[in-house]
Design an enzyme around this catalytic site. Sequence first.
Site, PDB file in Angstrom:
ATOM      1  N   HIS A   1      68.468 -62.440  40.050  1.00 60.25           N
ATOM      2  CA  HIS A   1      67.071 -61.849  39.833  1.00 60.25           C
ATOM      3  C   HIS A   1      66.419 -62.481  38.760  1.00 60.25           C
ATOM      4  O   HIS A   1      67.075 -63.259  37.808  1.00 60.25           O
ATOM      5  CB  HIS A   1      67.203 -60.456  40.015  1.00 60.25           C
ATOM      6  CG  HIS A   1      67.892 -59.816  38.665  1.00 60.25           C
ATOM      7  ND1 HIS A   1      68.944 -59.951  38.325  1.00 60.25           N
ATOM      8  CD2 HIS A   1      67.125 -59.617  37.543  1.00 60.25           C
ATOM      9  CE1 HIS A   1      69.355 -59.452  37.125  1.00 60.25           C
ATOM     10  NE2 HIS A   1      67.987 -59.361  36.533  1.00 60.25           N
TER      11      HIS A   1
ATOM     12  N   HIS B   1      63.532 -66.583  34.147  1.00 54.93           N
ATOM     13  CA  HIS B   1      64.601 -67.231  34.373  1.00 54.93           C
ATOM     14  C   HIS B   1      65.669 -66.504  35.244  1.00 54.93           C
ATOM     15  O   HIS B   1      65.269 -65.370  35.426  1.00 54.93           O
ATOM     16  CB  HIS B   1      65.412 -67.567  33.001  1.00 54.93           C
ATOM     17  CG  HIS B   1      65.979 -66.342  32.218  1.00 54.93           C
ATOM     18  ND1 HIS B   1      65.234 -65.589  31.615  1.00 54.93           N
ATOM     19  CD2 HIS B   1      67.152 -65.491  32.595  1.00 54.93           C
ATOM     20  CE1 HIS B   1      65.744 -64.509  31.196  1.00 54.93           C
ATOM     21  NE2 HIS B   1      66.989 -64.460  31.979  1.00 54.93           N
TER      22      HIS B   1
END
Length: 166
Positions: free
Chosen positions: A108, A38
């Site tokens: 990220h 995620h």
Amino acid sequence: MPALFSALVPPDDVVEAVAEALGDPGEGLRWEPPERWHVTLAYYGPDDVGTRAAWLAERLAGRPAVDVRLEKAATFPGVLWLTVAGPDLTPLALAAGAGAEARPYVPHLTLARFPREEPGLAGRWEEGLSTFTSRSWKATEAVLMTSEREPGGTRYRVARAFGLSG
């Protein structure tokens, strides 16, 4: 009380492209399984799901969908991750509460963890994924996730989804 965070979840074909680029990662790093991949928008820590969901619904109401793309690998101390490109991602993260954290927001997707004192363990992966680029996708929802420690590791669950307007 579970720890909570908000996130964007990549579509299945993007997850498959990342997994294909990794191949058989082998030993040395503690790899995050693809079902946990995620892009965190904001971390809240232990909190009441209902209260945080109501707060987040208000903060995300009317927010536009965002274009997202995963790119080359990089590292933080002890973390191998993929860069996230998307010009509209930071405003969404700030609306979700990312500005409350002490460190700057760096979008990220965490791939693996390694001992901080052994940064070389991630070097070959950082180099091997230096040209990786996923397809772009439009993230049309953000999710509130719970993070709970269980025997065998940490489990993430989507507690609530919030639509982003197309």
